[in-house]
Design a protein around this motif. Structure first.
Motif, PDB file in Angstrom:
ATOM      1  N   TYR A   1      17.142  12.094   7.413  1.00  0.00           N
ATOM      2  CA  TYR A   1      18.294  11.454   6.783  1.00  0.00           C
ATOM      3  C   TYR A   1      17.849  10.194   6.037  1.00  0.00           C
ATOM      4  O   TYR A   1      18.347   9.915   4.934  1.00  0.00           O
ATOM      5  N   SER A   2      16.905   9.442   6.620  1.00  0.00           N
ATOM      6  CA  SER A   2      16.386   8.248   5.948  1.00  0.00           C
ATOM      7  C   SER A   2      15.684   8.629   4.646  1.00  0.00           C
ATOM      8  O   SER A   2      15.828   7.944   3.624  1.00  0.00           O
ATOM      9  N   ALA A   3      14.915   9.724   4.677  1.00  0.00           N
ATOM     10  CA  ALA A   3      14.245  10.200   3.468  1.00  0.00           C
ATOM     11  C   ALA A   3      15.274  10.607   2.406  1.00  0.00           C
ATOM     12  O   ALA A   3      15.103  10.334   1.213  1.00  0.00           O
ATOM     13  N   TYR A   4      16.334  11.248   2.851  1.00  0.00           N
ATOM     14  CA  TYR A   4      17.428  11.640   1.954  1.00  0.00           C
ATOM     15  C   TYR A   4      18.069  10.407   1.304  1.00  0.00           C
ATOM     16  O   TYR A   4      18.344  10.389   0.095  1.00  0.00           O
ATOM     17  N   GLN A   5      18.268   9.357   2.102  1.00  0.00           N
ATOM     18  CA  GLN A   5      18.844   8.126   1.568  1.00  0.00           C
ATOM     19  C   GLN A   5      17.910   7.466   0.553  1.00  0.00           C
ATOM     20  O   GLN A   5      18.364   6.943  -0.469  1.00  0.00           O
ATOM     21  N   LEU A   6      16.605   7.482   0.844  1.00  0.00           N
ATOM     22  CA  LEU A   6      15.626   6.914  -0.084  1.00  0.00           C
ATOM     23  C   LEU A   6      15.656   7.654  -1.416  1.00  0.00           C
ATOM     24  O   LEU A   6      15.619   7.033  -2.484  1.00  0.00           O
ATOM     25  N   LYS A   7      15.706   8.988  -1.347  1.00  0.00           N
ATOM     26  CA  LYS A   7      15.736   9.795  -2.582  1.00  0.00           C
ATOM     27  C   LYS A   7      16.994   9.488  -3.379  1.00  0.00           C
ATOM     28  O   LYS A   7      16.942   9.323  -4.613  1.00  0.00           O
ATOM     29  N   ASN A   8      18.123   9.397  -2.706  1.00  0.00           N
ATOM     30  CA  ASN A   8      19.373   9.088  -3.403  1.00  0.00           C
ATOM     31  C   ASN A   8      19.322   7.704  -4.045  1.00  0.00           C
ATOM     32  O   ASN A   8      19.789   7.503  -5.173  1.00  0.00           O
ATOM     33  N   ALA A   9      18.757   6.721  -3.311  1.00  0.00           N
ATOM     34  CA  ALA A   9      18.650   5.358  -3.848  1.00  0.00           C
ATOM     35  C   ALA A   9      17.733   5.331  -5.064  1.00  0.00           C
ATOM     36  O   ALA A   9      18.010   4.651  -6.056  1.00  0.00           O
ATOM     37  N   TYR A  10      16.636   6.082  -4.997  1.00  0.00           N
ATOM     38  CA  TYR A  10      15.704   6.144  -6.130  1.00  0.00           C
ATOM     39  C   TYR A  10      16.376   6.766  -7.346  1.00  0.00           C
ATOM     40  O   TYR A  10      16.281   6.238  -8.454  1.00  0.00           O
ATOM     41  N   ASP A  11      17.054   7.884  -7.132  1.00  0.00           N
ATOM     42  CA  ASP A  11      17.735   8.562  -8.243  1.00  0.00           C
ATOM     43  C   ASP A  11      18.833   7.688  -8.846  1.00  0.00           C
ATOM     44  O   ASP A  11      19.096   7.755 -10.057  1.00  0.00           O
ATOM     45  N   ALA A  12      19.470   6.872  -7.996  1.00  0.00           N
ATOM     46  CA  ALA A  12      20.548   6.001  -8.473  1.00  0.00           C
ATOM     47  C   ALA A  12      20.027   4.665  -9.007  1.00  0.00           C
ATOM     48  O   ALA A  12      20.816   3.803  -9.403  1.00  0.00           O
ATOM     49  N   LYS A  13      18.705   4.499  -9.002  1.00  0.00           N
ATOM     50  CA  LYS A  13      18.066   3.246  -9.427  1.00  0.00           C
ATOM     51  C   LYS A  13      18.589   2.057  -8.625  1.00  0.00           C
ATOM     52  O   LYS A  13      18.811   0.968  -9.153  1.00  0.00           O
ATOM     53  N   ASP A  14      18.756   2.292  -7.326  1.00  0.00           N
ATOM     54  CA  ASP A  14      19.238   1.252  -6.417  1.00  0.00           C
ATOM     55  C   ASP A  14      18.024   0.584  -5.759  1.00  0.00           C
ATOM     56  O   ASP A  14      17.655   0.895  -4.633  1.00  0.00           O
ATOM     57  N   GLY A  15      17.429  -0.344  -6.490  1.00  0.00           N
ATOM     58  CA  GLY A  15      16.221  -0.997  -6.005  1.00  0.00           C
ATOM     59  C   GLY A  15      16.436  -1.818  -4.759  1.00  0.00           C
ATOM     60  O   GLY A  15      15.554  -1.891  -3.902  1.00  0.00           O
ATOM     61  N   ALA A  16      17.594  -2.428  -4.641  1.00  0.00           N
ATOM     62  CA  ALA A  16      17.866  -3.276  -3.475  1.00  0.00           C
ATOM     63  C   ALA A  16      17.857  -2.458  -2.195  1.00  0.00           C
ATOM     64  O   ALA A  16      17.348  -2.909  -1.163  1.00  0.00           O
ATOM     65  N   ALA A  17      18.391  -1.239  -2.248  1.00  0.00           N
ATOM     66  CA  ALA A  17      18.430  -0.389  -1.057  1.00  0.00           C
ATOM     67  C   ALA A  17      17.034  -0.009  -0.608  1.00  0.00           C
ATOM     68  O   ALA A  17      16.722  -0.021   0.591  1.00  0.00           O
ATOM     69  N   ILE A  18      16.157   0.327  -1.559  1.00  0.00           N
ATOM     70  CA  ILE A  18      14.791   0.709  -1.208  1.00  0.00           C
ATOM     71  C   ILE A  18      13.999  -0.508  -0.749  1.00  0.00           C
ATOM     72  O   ILE A  18      13.245  -0.443   0.222  1.00  0.00           O
ATOM     73  N   ALA A  19      14.161  -1.629  -1.446  1.00  0.00           N
ATOM     74  CA  ALA A  19      13.433  -2.848  -1.071  1.00  0.00           C
ATOM     75  C   ALA A  19      13.743  -3.265   0.355  1.00  0.00           C
ATOM     76  O   ALA A  19      12.874  -3.797   1.062  1.00  0.00           O
ATOM     77  N   ALA A  20      14.959  -3.007   0.807  1.00  0.00           N
ATOM     78  CA  ALA A  20      15.379  -3.413   2.147  1.00  0.00           C
ATOM     79  C   ALA A  20      14.759  -2.554   3.243  1.00  0.00           C
ATOM     80  O   ALA A  20      14.784  -2.936   4.417  1.00  0.00           O
ATOM     81  N   THR A  21      14.186  -1.400   2.881  1.00  0.00           N
ATOM     82  CA  THR A  21      13.612  -0.505   3.895  1.00  0.00           C
ATOM     83  C   THR A  21      12.129  -0.748   4.135  1.00  0.00           C
ATOM     84  O   THR A  21      11.526  -0.079   4.968  1.00  0.00           O
ATOM     85  N   ILE A  22      11.529  -1.696   3.422  1.00  0.00           N
ATOM     86  CA  ILE A  22      10.086  -1.905   3.492  1.00  0.00           C
ATOM     87  C   ILE A  22       9.733  -3.042   4.440  1.00  0.00           C
ATOM     88  O   ILE A  22      10.330  -4.118   4.395  1.00  0.00           O
ATOM     89  N   ASP A  23       8.741  -2.786   5.295  1.00  0.00           N
ATOM     90  CA  ASP A  23       8.180  -3.828   6.151  1.00  0.00           C
ATOM     91  C   ASP A  23       6.997  -4.432   5.395  1.00  0.00           C
ATOM     92  O   ASP A  23       5.882  -3.921   5.440  1.00  0.00           O
ATOM     93  N   TYR A  24       7.244  -5.504   4.684  1.00  0.00           N
ATOM     94  CA  TYR A  24       6.245  -6.082   3.781  1.00  0.00           C
ATOM     95  C   TYR A  24       5.035  -6.626   4.524  1.00  0.00           C
ATOM     96  O   TYR A  24       3.919  -6.617   3.987  1.00  0.00           O
ATOM     97  N   GLU A  25       5.230  -7.082   5.749  1.00  0.00           N
ATOM     98  CA  GLU A  25       4.114  -7.638   6.516  1.00  0.00           C
ATOM     99  C   GLU A  25       3.110  -6.564   6.911  1.00  0.00           C
ATOM    100  O   GLU A  25       1.964  -6.874   7.250  1.00  0.00           O
ATOM    101  N   GLN A  26       3.512  -5.310   6.892  1.00  0.00           N
ATOM    102  CA  GLN A  26       2.581  -4.216   7.169  1.00  0.00           C
ATOM    103  C   GLN A  26       2.083  -3.552   5.885  1.00  0.00           C
ATOM    104  O   GLN A  26       0.923  -3.160   5.794  1.00  0.00           O
ATOM    105  N   VAL A  27       2.966  -3.443   4.894  1.00  0.00           N
ATOM    106  CA  VAL A  27       2.599  -2.746   3.668  1.00  0.00           C
ATOM    107  C   VAL A  27       1.584  -3.537   2.844  1.00  0.00           C
ATOM    108  O   VAL A  27       0.605  -2.969   2.330  1.00  0.00           O
ATOM    109  N   ARG A  28       1.792  -4.850   2.709  1.00  0.00           N
ATOM    110  CA  ARG A  28       0.881  -5.659   1.892  1.00  0.00           C
ATOM    111  C   ARG A  28      -0.573  -5.560   2.355  1.00  0.00           C
ATOM    112  O   ARG A  28      -1.456  -5.233   1.545  1.00  0.00           O
ATOM    113  N   PRO A  29      -0.870  -5.874   3.636  1.00  0.00           N
ATOM    114  CA  PRO A  29      -2.271  -5.803   4.056  1.00  0.00           C
ATOM    115  C   PRO A  29      -2.858  -4.403   3.963  1.00  0.00           C
ATOM    116  O   PRO A  29      -4.045  -4.243   3.681  1.00  0.00           O
TER     117      PRO A  29
END
Length: 216
Positions: free
Chosen positions: A22-50
């Motif tokens: 369901y989370s993957a489905y939400q990500l796809k919908n947010a991407y298709d809708a160009k909803d950057g804020a929704a996708i940005a909110a799902t990222i753990d930046y402290e893990q992704v950056r390093p």
């Protein structure tokens, strides 16, 4: 009563097991809708950056083994300069603000994105690093000047390629979804023609966060 309890358990297990889909489905919908804020909110930046920094610095170290003369001329100064640029590029690009902007514009290049693309290109041997030999000789071993010059050239080239890829690259219609552990879920596919794998980690029972992005 027992049947009701069993039914509730089955439903709970289904929700628990199905939550990443369901989370993957939400990500796809947010991407298709160009909803950057929704996708940005799902990222753990402290893990992704390093993670991205390590991927790029490791790739650059591997690339340099193909060019022993460049490594000899540049030495540790070249590695430090490249690693410093990679760190700066990742820190600038992997932020909630920039992720939102990239998704909203569907890949339109901005300065932070150009720098990250340049870092990836240099680390992944996507540019002619042999030019560094001539530049190092001409600049009498001034590694900092050479790296800055090369980065500017690569950024211009990557900016044009990014815009072309954003316009012509295809996205996966059906990305591959799979568990990589009880609390780990992977989404693999293409974004604007680039193969990417996103790893999510369970937060609590049914919430998920993006904790890693595996670069091509």
């Amino acid at each position: 009563m027992k049947k009701l309890i069993v039914l509730l358990i089955v439903i709970a297990v289904a929700i628990y097991a199905g939550s990443p889909y369901y989370s993957a489905y939400q990500l796809k919908n947010a991407y298709d809708a160009k909803d950057g804020a929704a996708i940005a909110a799902t990222i753990d930046y402290e893990q992704v950056r390093p993670s991205i920094q390590h991927q790029l610095t490791d790739q650059f170290a591997t690339t340099m083994t193909k060019y022993p003369l460049i490594a000899e001329l540049g030495g540790d100064a070249l590695t430090q300069a490249a690693d410093g640029f990679i760190t700066k590029a990742v820190d600038g690009a992997i932020t909630p603000q920039n992720i939102e902007k990239v998704i909203n514009t569907q890949g339109q290049a901005n300065t932070a994105t150009k720098e990250l693309a340049a870092a990836w290109a240099i680390a992944s041997d996507q540019v002619d690093l042999r030019n560094l030999i001539q530049s190092l000789i001409v600049q009498h071993g001034d590694v900092d000047a050479v790296v800055k010059s090369q980065i500017q050239q690569v950024m211009k080239k990557q900016a044009a390629e990014l815009e072309q890829q954003a316009a012509q690259g295809n996205d996966s219609d059906k990305p591959t979804l799979s568990y990589c552990g009880i609390n780990c879920f992977a989404i693999s596919g293409q974004v604007k023609g680039y193969p990417l794998t996103i790893e999510m980690q369970r937060q609590g029972l049914i919430e998920w966060k993006i904790v890693d992005i595996v670069l091509p």
